[in-house]
Write an enzyme that holds these catalytic residues in place. Structure first.
Site, PDB file in Angstrom:
ATOM      1  N   ASP A 187       0.856  -1.186   0.000  1.00  0.00           N
ATOM      2  CA  ASP A 187       0.000   0.000   0.000  1.00  0.00           C
ATOM      3  C   ASP A 187       0.891   1.234   0.000  1.00  0.00           C
ATOM      4  OD1 ASP A 187      -2.123  -1.701   0.095  1.00  0.00           O
ATOM      5  OD2 ASP A 187      -2.812  -1.125   2.089  1.00  0.00           O
ATOM      6  N   ASP A 216     -14.994  -3.236  -1.195  1.00  0.00           N
ATOM      7  CA  ASP A 216     -14.547  -2.856   0.141  1.00  0.00           C
ATOM      8  C   ASP A 216     -15.779  -2.470   0.953  1.00  0.00           C
ATOM      9  OD1 ASP A 216     -11.963  -3.098  -0.930  1.00  0.00           O
ATOM     10  OD2 ASP A 216     -11.961  -0.998  -1.540  1.00  0.00           O
TER      11      ASP A 216
END
Length: 242
Positions: free
Chosen positions: A8, A129
């Protein structure tokens, strides 16, 4: 089952968040390409990369870091975060990304996902998500009325390569995957599902494997690999050939 190590990116660095909160970022490596090379050396077969700044701001913000990863490693990359139009999709494929992950546009512009999946068979994934079962978009900052399962259903006939389901409440916590909801989504569609959010130990990976769901094709692991709670070699052996 493929184990995807997560990289990330925030401010050009390799970080991990807690439950998706940008202010919670912990820096694990100032050299994302070096981290990617380390994952390659450990025997991983894919990389899972997310441009966190891009996800929030709606455009590529860590393109240089992604480009360096593509130069320094040979592993196929699946990339998400801020990919919101066809031009961005095409740029990333031209740059060498193997699979793009479309999240926000899957809710707001589903036709774009369908068009991209037709143009690039096997190379487009949908990121689902969710907070309390509802899909969150724009860097997880906006919770919609769309359920995770409903979003999965919308792309059943679209030709997408995978659905990547993340339970945001578990992401970065090490509290374990939401296996029940992952399996429920996998039951609802024929698209391969990749689990994400909450891996904290080999037992979590073992529990997912023991579920033996034929439609669960992979799992993303982040913080637990960085802090040593999951040993890469043991995890790859556990999950078997990719």
């Amino acid at each position: 089952m493929i184990l995807y190590p997560a990289i990330d990116l925030k401010g050009g660095k390799c970080v991990r968040l807690l439950r998706g909160a940008m202010e919670s970022a912990t820096v694990f490596n100032d050299d994302p390409a070096g981290q990617a090379a380390s994952f390659q050396a450990l025997g991983f077969s894919w990389l899972h990369i997310v441009d966190l700044d891009g996800a929030v701001e709606g455009g590529a913000r860590n393109a240089a870091a992604v480009g360096e990863i593509l130069k320094r490693t040979a592993l196929p990359v699946q990339l998400g975060g801020g990919i919101r139009d066809r031009a961005a999709i095409e740029r990333w494929f031209e740059a060498g990304v193997k699979r793009v992950i479309l999240g926000t546009v899957a809710v707001k512009e589903p036709q774009l996902v369908r068009e991209a999946a037709r143009a690039h068979p096997g190379c487009v994934a949908v990121g689902i998500d969710a907070k309390a079962g509802r899909v969150a978009v724009s860097g997880w900052g906006e919770v919609t009325d769309v359920s995770a399962r409903d979003l999965a259903h919308r792309f059943e006939d679209a030709g997408v390569a995978a659905l990547i389901y993340t339970d945001i409440a578990r992401d970065g916590t090490g509290l374990g995957l939401n296996i029940e909801e992952t399996a429920a989504i996998a039951d609802a569609v024929s698209i391969p599902v990749i689990a994400s959010g909450g891996v904290g130990s080999l037992d979590d990976l073992r529990a997912l494997k023991q579920r033996a769901h034929p439609n669960i094709a992979g799992v993303v692991c982040g913080r637990a690999l960085y802090d040593g709670r999951v040993d890469a070699a043991a995890a790859l052996t556990l999950l078997g050939p990719c």
